[in-house]
Design an enzyme around this catalytic site. Structure first.
Site, PDB file in Angstrom:
ATOM      1  N   ARG B  51      70.914  78.908  55.983  1.00 38.82           N
ATOM      2  CA  ARG B  51      69.590  79.261  55.466  1.00 38.82           C
ATOM      3  C   ARG B  51      68.525  78.944  56.497  1.00 38.82           C
ATOM      4  O   ARG B  51      68.738  78.109  57.370  1.00 38.82           O
ATOM      5  CB  ARG B  51      69.235  78.417  54.245  1.00 38.82           C
ATOM      6  CG  ARG B  51      70.296  78.336  53.221  1.00 38.82           C
ATOM      7  CD  ARG B  51      69.865  77.310  52.176  1.00 38.82           C
ATOM      8  NE  ARG B  51      71.014  76.929  51.374  1.00 38.82           N
ATOM      9  CZ  ARG B  51      70.981  76.019  50.410  1.00 38.82           C
ATOM     10  NH1 ARG B  51      69.841  75.374  50.149  1.00 38.82           N
ATOM     11  NH2 ARG B  51      72.052  75.728  49.724  1.00 38.82           N
ATOM     12  N   ASP B  53      64.222  77.941  56.246  1.00 37.38           N
ATOM     13  CA  ASP B  53      63.170  77.619  55.280  1.00 37.38           C
ATOM     14  C   ASP B  53      62.000  78.596  55.352  1.00 37.38           C
ATOM     15  O   ASP B  53      61.897  79.385  56.293  1.00 37.38           O
ATOM     16  CB  ASP B  53      62.630  76.207  55.574  1.00 37.38           C
ATOM     17  CG  ASP B  53      63.485  75.134  54.920  1.00 37.38           C
ATOM     18  OD1 ASP B  53      64.252  75.463  54.001  1.00 37.38           O
ATOM     19  OD2 ASP B  53      63.368  73.965  55.336  1.00 37.38           O
ATOM     20  N   ARG B 198      63.319  70.125  62.944  1.00 36.04           N
ATOM     21  CA  ARG B 198      61.899  69.823  62.745  1.00 36.04           C
ATOM     22  C   ARG B 198      61.626  68.319  62.784  1.00 36.04           C
ATOM     23  O   ARG B 198      60.577  67.883  63.264  1.00 36.04           O
ATOM     24  CB  ARG B 198      61.397  70.447  61.448  1.00 36.04           C
ATOM     25  CG  ARG B 198      61.371  71.974  61.533  1.00 36.04           C
ATOM     26  CD  ARG B 198      61.234  72.634  60.159  1.00 36.04           C
ATOM     27  NE  ARG B 198      60.027  72.205  59.483  1.00 36.04           N
ATOM     28  CZ  ARG B 198      59.777  72.469  58.201  1.00 36.04           C
ATOM     29  NH1 ARG B 198      60.655  73.146  57.469  1.00 36.04           N
ATOM     30  NH2 ARG B 198      58.648  72.057  57.657  1.00 36.04           N
TER      31      ARG B 198
END
Lengths: 245, 245
Positions: B51, B53, B198
Site C-alpha cells: 500500500r 498512504d 517517513r
C-alpha cells in the site's frame, strides 16, 4: 494611503484565470478576498501587469494596490499567506511610488513554455508541461523563430477575439533549450497580445514536425490573418515568468 | 485466464492512499473500476506490491491481476488509459506466470523522498516536495544513516500501529543527494514497515538540524520504541520508486 507592489507566483491549474469572473475561482478574487479580510471588510482592488488565462501559471506576476495600513514590507508577505490558498504565493511586497502602475509601467515581459518530449504519460507533470510525442527538428524551429524576432504586426499570432487595435509588438528573444526530455521556450518582448505566446509555440511546433517551412513565417506575419498561423498550444505549459519595469 | 503484471505511476495528491476504502477515492478502486468497465461489468481484483498512504506518490508501483481477455500487452496500456483518470498512468503491462505475485515475489523496493530546502513557499512543488526551511548538516545525516544500514529490528522506526510481528528488515542503501535547493533521499531495502521511510527521514532531518547526534541511532534501534525516533515526515515528499523482483 500607501501603494504596494507585489511579486506573486501561482499554480494556474485550479483557477479560471487571473481576472475576476462572477462565480469563478480566480487569482484576482482570491487575493482581493485576502486583502478584504486584512482590511476589516473594506474592498481593496488590485491591478496586475496583465491577465493570464485558465491553466496558465505565473512565476513572477506583478500586482499593485493601495492600502491605509502601516505594515512593514516583510509582514505583508506573512499576513497575506495566512489568508491565501496554497496555490498563490506572495514572493515579495515593496512600497511603491503613488503613481506606480503594474500594467502601464511594465517595459517588457518574459514568458516561458515547457514541453515534455515523450509519448509516455506522466502524472506529475500533466498540469505543468505540455506533453508532445512527435519528433522535432529544433534547428528548423530556431530558423523559423529568427523571422519572428523584431518589430512586427502580430495579428496572425493573436486570438481572433483580440480587441486591441495596435498589434505591433517587438519580440527581443525567442530561445529554445532542450534538456533531456524537456524543451523550454523563452520569449521576451515589450508586450504580448492575447494568446500570442501559445500561438507562437503552436506554429513553431508545426515547423519542428516538418508541417511548415521556417520561411513561411514571413508570409504568416505579412498576411495579418489568424488562420494562417498554427494551433494555440495548451495553456498548462505556459508561465508568465517575469515582468520588467 | 492470463495473469498480468503492470508497472504504474500515480500522483498521490488526490487519493486517500492506494487501498480501497468505502466512500474514498483510492488508486486501487480507480483501477478496479477501469478493469470492471473493460470486462463488461465483471469484477477484477488487483494486488499491489504494497500500500501507499494518502498523499504518497508512485513512480514504479507494481500490481497484478487475472483476466480472461486476450489483449496484446501494449493494447492494455491504451485500453486502461482511456478509462483511468489522469493521475494514474500505466507505464507497462506484461504477461506474467500464473503464480506471479506483486507482493510476495518482491525481493526489494526503492523509495525516494524529496525535500525543497527553502523558506520561501512554492506553489508548483507543494504537493511533490516537502518544504524545509532549516539549515542541514548533511555530513551528520550521512553519519547517522550509516548506523541504520544493514539488518536491524526497525520497531522504533515504524508506526506504533504496525501489526506485523517481525520488524527485522535489511536496508541496503540510504543516500542523500543535494542539487541546488533540492535534497533527495534514496532508500533501498528488502522490505519496509508502515511509515518506516517517513520516520527515517524525520529522524535524519532532526539529526541534520543538530537536535540529535548521529550515534543516537544505535540507541534508537536498540530501544525498539517508536517514541525514541523523530517525527514522521510529510507524506507528499515520498515516492515508491521501484519494486525489485
Amino acid at each position: 494611503m500607501q501603494r504596494y507592489k507585489c511579486t506573486i507566483s501561482y499554480d494556474g491549474t485550479l483557477f479560471s484565470g487571473y481576472q475576476v469572473q462572477p462565480g469563478k475561482r480566480t487569482v484576482q478574487s482570491e487575493i482581493e478576498e485576502a486583502l478584504r479580510k486584512l482590511h476589516k471588510g473594506s474592498t481593496i482592488r488590485i491591478s496586475a501587469s496583465g491577465r493570464t488565462d485558465a491553466g496558465v501559471h505565473a512565476k513572477g506576476q506583478v500586482i499593485h494596490f493601495d492600502s491605509p495600513l502601516q505594515i512593514p514590507e516583510d509582514r505583508w508577505v506573512k499576513a497575506l499567506h495566512s489568508l491565501l490558498p496554497d496555490d498563490i504565493v506572495i514572493l515579495k511586497a515593496e512600497k511603491a511610488a503613488p503613481d506606480f502602475h503594474a500594467r502601464f509601467d511594465a517595459k517588457g515581459k518574459e514568458y516561458r513554455y515547457f514541453i515534455r518530449l515523450s509519448d509516455v504519460k506522466d502524472p506529475f507533470t500533466r498540469h505543468y508541461q505540455f506533453q508532445f510525442g512527435y519528433q522535432l527538428d529544433i534547428e528548423k524551429m530556431k530558423e523559423a523563430a529568427a523571422y519572428l524576432i523584431g518589430t512586427h504586426d502580430f495579428t496572425s499570432f493573436c486570438s481572433a477575439k483580440t480587441e486591441v487595435e495596435d498589434r505591433v509588438r517587438t519580440l527581443q528573444r525567442i530561445e529554445m533549450d532542450k534538456d533531456g526530455d524537456q524543451l523550454m521556450f523563452r520569449f521576451a518582448g515589450d508586450g504580448f497580445l492575447y494568446n500570442m505566446v501559445r500561438i507562437l509555440v503552436g506554429t513553431l511546433l508545426e515547423t519542428g514536425r516538418g508541417l511548415r517551412q521556417p520561411d513561411e513565417m514571413k508570409a504568416i506575419l505579412a498576411g495579418k490573418d489568424r488562420s494562417l498561423a498554427g494551433k494555440t498550444a495548451a495553456s498548462h505549459g505556459l508561465y508568465l515568468w517575469k515582468v520588467f519595469y
